[in-house]
Design a protein around this motif. Structure first.
Motif, PDB file in Angstrom:
ATOM      1  N   TRP A   1       0.399   5.041   1.661  1.00  0.00           N
ATOM      2  CA  TRP A   1       0.745   3.685   1.268  1.00  0.00           C
ATOM      3  C   TRP A   1       1.565   3.686  -0.009  1.00  0.00           C
ATOM      4  O   TRP A   1       1.432   4.552  -0.869  1.00  0.00           O
ATOM      5  CB  TRP A   1      -0.529   2.849   1.061  1.00  0.00           C
ATOM      6  CG  TRP A   1      -1.300   2.709   2.336  1.00  0.00           C
ATOM      7  CD1 TRP A   1      -2.134   3.634   2.906  1.00  0.00           C
ATOM      8  CD2 TRP A   1      -1.282   1.586   3.206  1.00  0.00           C
ATOM      9  NE1 TRP A   1      -2.637   3.171   4.079  1.00  0.00           N
ATOM     10  CE2 TRP A   1      -2.140   1.898   4.299  1.00  0.00           C
ATOM     11  CE3 TRP A   1      -0.646   0.351   3.187  1.00  0.00           C
ATOM     12  CZ2 TRP A   1      -2.371   1.028   5.341  1.00  0.00           C
ATOM     13  CZ3 TRP A   1      -0.883  -0.535   4.220  1.00  0.00           C
ATOM     14  CH2 TRP A   1      -1.725  -0.189   5.285  1.00  0.00           C
TER      15      TRP A   1
ATOM     16  N   TRP B   1       2.705  -3.900   0.356  1.00  0.00           N
ATOM     17  CA  TRP B   1       2.394  -2.523   0.719  1.00  0.00           C
ATOM     18  C   TRP B   1       3.279  -2.090   1.887  1.00  0.00           C
ATOM     19  O   TRP B   1       3.553  -2.860   2.788  1.00  0.00           O
ATOM     20  CB  TRP B   1       0.926  -2.386   1.124  1.00  0.00           C
ATOM     21  CG  TRP B   1      -0.007  -2.433  -0.056  1.00  0.00           C
ATOM     22  CD1 TRP B   1      -0.651  -3.528  -0.544  1.00  0.00           C
ATOM     23  CD2 TRP B   1      -0.388  -1.338  -0.875  1.00  0.00           C
ATOM     24  NE1 TRP B   1      -1.415  -3.203  -1.622  1.00  0.00           N
ATOM     25  CE2 TRP B   1      -1.278  -1.844  -1.859  1.00  0.00           C
ATOM     26  CE3 TRP B   1      -0.073   0.023  -0.892  1.00  0.00           C
ATOM     27  CZ2 TRP B   1      -1.855  -1.047  -2.837  1.00  0.00           C
ATOM     28  CZ3 TRP B   1      -0.653   0.812  -1.857  1.00  0.00           C
ATOM     29  CH2 TRP B   1      -1.520   0.288  -2.824  1.00  0.00           C
TER      30      TRP B   1
ATOM     31  N   VAL C   1       3.605   1.310   4.574  1.00  0.00           N
ATOM     32  CA  VAL C   1       2.875   2.477   5.028  1.00  0.00           C
ATOM     33  C   VAL C   1       3.823   3.472   5.686  1.00  0.00           C
ATOM     34  O   VAL C   1       4.788   3.091   6.348  1.00  0.00           O
ATOM     35  CB  VAL C   1       1.748   2.059   6.011  1.00  0.00           C
ATOM     36  CG1 VAL C   1       2.325   1.480   7.283  1.00  0.00           C
ATOM     37  CG2 VAL C   1       0.824   3.243   6.338  1.00  0.00           C
TER      38      VAL C   1
END
Length: 567
Positions: free
Chosen positions: A26, A41, A43
């Motif tokens: 992340w 965020w 990923v």
């Protein structure tokens, strides 16, 4: 009971934590104004992809003029990373000086450039360097000076070692000789390395009908020399093809006539691009044709291919035509192939009984024709043997002197007033286009045209058309034509690489000066299958043709089937 529940809860928590940690890596960031973006965020599958993304952010900022762009890692907790992105002030334009960059690469102007233009300039310089023997060249800005939003700098290039071509290498099970591939690639040993030449060579090698190219070649750099390594695997390009035709017997109504065709083509003998072919056809009980051809590639180490041909046509009890020719072919660096040829053609009557009392030259006669010409091919198909898309164009023209020979079986007065030696010209063209619509659907479209001119044109001079290779639904070489045009349309449903079902429609316009109604319109429709096996291709074609003399009827249908063996 409570202890079991607590143990189960902790086990569930550990499993969920483990699953979450394996979900990805992340990334969260803050901008240069310290605004909290912790909710943003992103990923990634692994840390390598995450780092690559960060590097690309900085690279893009530099290219847009933010030369102070940088990333500061604030906190790294294994699979979670917090960073701060510094953008800095933007440089609006830059003035470049020539520096140590040779003017042979590029001439720098005094006008200011934006960073998009500077980046393009760098790419152009590096491309020029890698095409002139310096694949490891690098370029940068030197002696930078900033004045507000403008930057001035000198260009500094580091060419690196000069690289020249060395002998190429072959990996795989191909029988191809390295000398043949070297000549085919057109990469000259000792010449400066060129990325553009390598890409063109890869295209030429990949289009060969003799072998398949297993991806882009590797380059072995050693002692300032570059040796390309091609991964090749031989194709089953040799052909043994036999076709059986079941046709109505025009001489014996109610019975059928069995015709035949044999094609033997041997390619790349000895791994040197040496080809030999034999073609035999029987059109009816009394008509047969034989064609022989042999080709040697890159004769004596030159760029020329040399081929010889022989053809013999026996037309029932009318005449025999013979042709002997020599070809000189040259493959340019582009997809163009040039074929210069000279031929000697001869036609002789078999029987003159029908001409014992004629007073003018009959439609067939004895002749000799010395022909000189050029045939040009532009091949842009994606595959030589089983194309799915692309186009191929052929154009041929020839000229020469034809001499009519006096036959003692024809009255002498038939030749009086004739110029027995006259110039003769011919022109032919052909195009084929493959459309790749979907994975299993495609369309083949083709067209061809030709003309021949002479003051004393004979029927045994004319083009021969009809059959599987031109206008289906008719006997092989059924039509005689001075001028012709035909078109083929063929939707295909692919079952494999070289297996497909197809429908087709052929349309032809032909002119024969010896027919009362000289313009002939021919139409044919039908269907067929081409099915590839481990050792060859099975073909079956059912066609019905129509002309003014022949109605569109199943009574006149033609069935052609055969098995083409590739080895």
């Amino acid at each position: 009971m409570f202890q079991k529940f607590l143990s189960a809860f902790f086990l569930f928590f550990i499993l969920c934590s483990s699953a979450f940690s394996q979900h990805g890596y992340w990334l969260s960031w803050r901008d240069s104004l310290d605004r909290d973006t912790s909710g943003n965020w992103k990923v990634f599958e692994d840390s390598v992809q995450r780092n690559f993304y960060l590097d690309s952010l900085v690279q893009v900022a530099w290219e847009e003029g933010y030369l102070g762009a940088a990333i500061d890692r604030l906190e790294d907790q294994g699979d979670s990373l917090w960073v701060k992105f510094y953008q800095g002030p933007k440089i609006q334009q830059i003035r470049l000086k020539q520096g140590n960059l040779s003017k042979d690469f590029v001439q720098i102007s005094s006008a200011p450039l934006n960073f998009t233009e500077v980046n393009q300039l760098f790419l152009d310089v590096l491309k020029e360097a890698e095409n002139t023997g310096f694949p490891f060249a690098s370029i940068r800005l030197d002696s930078l000076q900033r004045q507000g939003e403008e930057l001035s700098a000198s260009l500094k290039i580091s060419l690196g070692p000069e690289i020249r071509w060395d002998t190429l290498q072959i990996e795989g099970n191909s029988v191809t000789k390295e000398k043949y591939l070297q000549r085919l690639s057109r990469l000259e040993i000792g010449a400066p390395f060129s990325q553009n030449e390598l890409e063109q060579a890869t295209k030429r090698v990949g289009r060969s009908p003799y072998f398949r190219l297993g991806g882009a070649p590797k380059i072995d750099f050693r002692l300032q020399k570059a040796s390309p390594v091609f991964q090749l695997s031989d194709r089953n390009s040799n052909v043994l093809d036999g076709i059986l035709g079941v046709l109505p017997n025009e001489n014996q109504p109610g019975k059928v006539l069995i015709t035949g065709q044999l094609d033997l083509e041997l390619y790349h003998l000895g791994g040197k691009g040496r080809d030999v072919s034999v073609h035999w056809q029987r059109f009816n009980e009394l008509t047969q044709r034989l064609d022989l051809e042999a080709k040697e590639s890159f004769v004596f180490g030159s760029g020329l291919d040399v081929a010889a041909e022989f053809s013999l046509l026996k037309q029932d009890t009318s005449f025999i035509n013979r042709r002997l020719g020599v070809h000189f072919g040259y493959q340019s660096k582009s997809p163009l192939y040039f074929d210069f040829f000279l031929r000697r053609q001869a036609g002789d009557l078999i029987s003159t009984v029908a001409y014992n009392e004629v007073t003018e030259l009959p439609e067939t006669a004895d002749f000799r024709w010395s022909e000189y010409g050029l045939h040009v091919t532009l091949d842009l198909l994606d595959d030589v043997i089983a194309p799915r898309k692309g186009v191929k164009i052929e154009l041929g023209l020839s000229a020469g002197n034809k001499e009519i020979l006096q036959n003692t079986g024809i009255p002498e007065e038939a030749y009086q007033g004739l110029d027995l030696r006259t110039p003769q010209y011919s022109l032919k063209g052909k195009i084929e286009k493959h459309f790749y619509l979907k994975r299993n659907w495609g369309i083949y479209w083709g067209a061809a045209a030709g003309m021949i001119r002479n003051e004393n044109l004979l029927q045994n001079d004319l083009y021969r058309l009809g059959g599987l290779q031109s206008i289906r639904g008719f006997n092989e070489n059924f039509f005689f034509a001075r001028d012709y045009f035909y078109m083929n349309l063929e939707p295909r449903l692919f079952l494999g690489e070289n297996s497909f079902l197809f429908l087709f429609s052929d349309l032809g316009l032909l002119e024969n000066p010896y027919f009362a109604d000289s313009i002939e319109q021919a139409l044919s429709i039908g269907s067929g299958i081409s099915f590839e096996t481990d050792s060859g291709v099975f073909r079956f074609v059912y066609a019905v043709g129509k002309t003014k003399e022949q109605p569109l009827s199943l009574q006149f249908s033609k069935i052609h089937f055969g098995y083409l063996v590739r080895f």
